[in-house]
Design a protein around this motif. Structure first.
Motif, mmCIF file in Angstrom:
data_model
loop_
_atom_site.group_PDB
_atom_site.id
_atom_site.type_symbol
_atom_site.label_atom_id
_atom_site.label_comp_id
_atom_site.label_asym_id
_atom_site.label_seq_id
_atom_site.Cartn_x
_atom_site.Cartn_y
_atom_site.Cartn_z
ATOM 1 N N THR A 58 28.659 -7.908 8.596
ATOM 2 C CA THR A 58 28.482 -6.588 9.185
ATOM 3 C C THR A 58 27.169 -6.571 9.956
ATOM 4 O O THR A 58 26.107 -6.884 9.403
ATOM 5 N N PHE A 59 27.247 -6.235 11.240
ATOM 6 C CA PHE A 59 26.057 -6.137 12.080
ATOM 7 C C PHE A 59 25.805 -4.670 12.419
ATOM 8 O O PHE A 59 26.738 -3.919 12.720
ATOM 9 N N VAL A 60 24.542 -4.294 12.372
ATOM 10 C CA VAL A 60 24.134 -2.949 12.771
ATOM 11 C C VAL A 60 23.192 -3.089 13.953
ATOM 12 O O VAL A 60 22.165 -3.761 13.854
ATOM 13 N N VAL A 61 23.554 -2.492 15.075
ATOM 14 C CA VAL A 61 22.774 -2.592 16.307
ATOM 15 C C VAL A 61 22.215 -1.210 16.639
ATOM 16 O O VAL A 61 22.970 -0.236 16.700
ATOM 17 N N ALA B 86 34.608 -2.164 15.330
ATOM 18 C CA ALA B 86 33.348 -1.934 16.037
ATOM 19 C C ALA B 86 33.345 -0.502 16.546
ATOM 20 O O ALA B 86 34.168 -0.128 17.394
ATOM 21 N N ARG B 87 32.446 0.300 16.046
ATOM 22 C CA ARG B 87 32.403 1.715 16.435
ATOM 23 C C ARG B 87 31.005 2.269 16.188
ATOM 24 O O ARG B 87 30.238 1.718 15.388
ATOM 25 N N PRO B 88 30.670 3.355 16.855
ATOM 26 C CA PRO B 88 29.339 3.954 16.653
ATOM 27 C C PRO B 88 29.165 4.475 15.228
ATOM 28 O O PRO B 88 30.131 4.883 14.568
ATOM 29 N N LEU B 89 27.933 4.466 14.787
ATOM 30 C CA LEU B 89 27.637 4.948 13.441
ATOM 31 C C LEU B 89 27.966 6.431 13.304
ATOM 32 O O LEU B 89 28.381 6.888 12.231
ATOM 33 N N SER B 90 27.813 7.186 14.400
ATOM 34 C CA SER B 90 28.131 8.616 14.345
ATOM 35 C C SER B 90 29.604 8.849 14.021
ATOM 36 O O SER B 90 29.956 9.789 13.301
ATOM 37 N N GLY C 275 29.950 6.069 1.981
ATOM 38 C CA GLY C 275 30.040 7.485 2.294
ATOM 39 C C GLY C 275 28.802 8.234 1.840
ATOM 40 O O GLY C 275 28.161 7.852 0.849
ATOM 41 N N LEU C 276 28.474 9.297 2.574
ATOM 42 C CA LEU C 276 27.290 10.070 2.229
ATOM 43 C C LEU C 276 27.436 10.782 0.895
ATOM 44 O O LEU C 276 26.439 11.122 0.255
ATOM 45 N N ASP C 277 28.678 11.035 0.480
ATOM 46 C CA ASP C 277 28.892 11.730 -0.774
ATOM 47 C C ASP C 277 29.085 10.776 -1.948
ATOM 48 O O ASP C 277 29.305 11.220 -3.073
#
Length: 242
Positions: free
Chosen positions: A67-70, A99-103, A45-47
């Motif tokens: 964990t894969f980041v594309v 599996a979901r977007p980073l946003s 988390g950003l916090d």
């Protein structure tokens, strides 16, 4: 071989270059050599605070989950579909989950904070509107009460710009006191709002300057109508009204 993040390097090798250094984890008999240093990642988390982290090659420290980041300029749905196809082509037994977007992950991480900030934004906008209406009402009432005085001044040779300046001066005094009280309140509550902010501090000079400019602009708009009314006072009409 292992890779560490910057927090790990700062904590254990603050003055030395960690690359090439060797270390051993508690309960592990193997020695790991630091092959490089990577940037910190806020994985939880950003916090959340960044913790010292080590990354190991998969062939040296196998794991059942990866964990894969594309990163791609293509739409997120298409990227996820192609990534899952490629994963199954490598290993048909593999299962892709979450599996979901980073946003979306960022939005979920900030959902509670965003809701609280939206509420604060709503109350702040309402308070700003009420402050503007209140300032307008006070100045309009002041001009009405001093219509005869302004008329006398105009009859004695005062120019409309001087009447306008009279109202503007009173407005500036009220707004100045309000800004000082608001700044004091912001400083007093800075610690409370620090937990709701990310990437900007509660005492950020640019944020405080922007808030001051917005309040000043609202005060200016609220002052225009009463000031214009004072500048257009007809001395004959004002004196006859008394």
């Amino acid at each position: 071989m292992a890779v560490i993040n910057r927090s790990f390097a700062r904590k254990y090798w603050s003055a030395d270059d960690p690359v090439g250094q060797r270390l051993r984890l508690a309960g592990d008999l193997r020695w790991w050599t630091v092959a490089g240093v990577v940037g910190d990642v806020r994985e939880f988390g950003l916090d959340a605070d960044v913790h010292p982290t080590m990354y190991f090659p998969l062939d040296q420290l196998p794991s059942n989950t990866l964990t894969f980041v594309v990163r791609s300029p293509a739409p997120a749905g298409e990227v996820l579909r192609v990534a899952q196809q490629e994963l199954l082509a490598i290993d048909p037994r593999a299962t892709a989950w979450q599996a979901r977007p980073l946003s979306d992950m960022l939005s979920a991480s900030l959902a509670q904070r965003s809701f609280a900030l939206k509420l604060l934004h709503g109350f702040a906008a309402l308070a700003l509107l009420l402050a503007g209406l209140g300032l307008y009402g006070v100045l309009a009432y002041t001009v009405t009460q001093r219509t005869r005085e302004i008329g006398v001044r105009m009859a004695l040779g005062a120019r409309p710009v001087q009447a306008l300046g009279l109202v503007a001066k009173e407005s500036a005094a009220v707004v100045g006191i309000g800004l000082l009280l608001g700044l004091a309140g912001a400083l007093a509550t800075a610690r409370f709002f620090a937990g709701l902010l990310f990437g900007v501090g509660p005492l950020d000079p640019l944020a405080l300057l922007a808030a001051t400019l917005v309040l000043s602009a609202v005060a200016l708009v609220a002052t225009l109508a009463p000031a214009r009314r004072a500048a257009l006072v007809d001395p004959a009409v004002a004196l006859r009204a008394e």
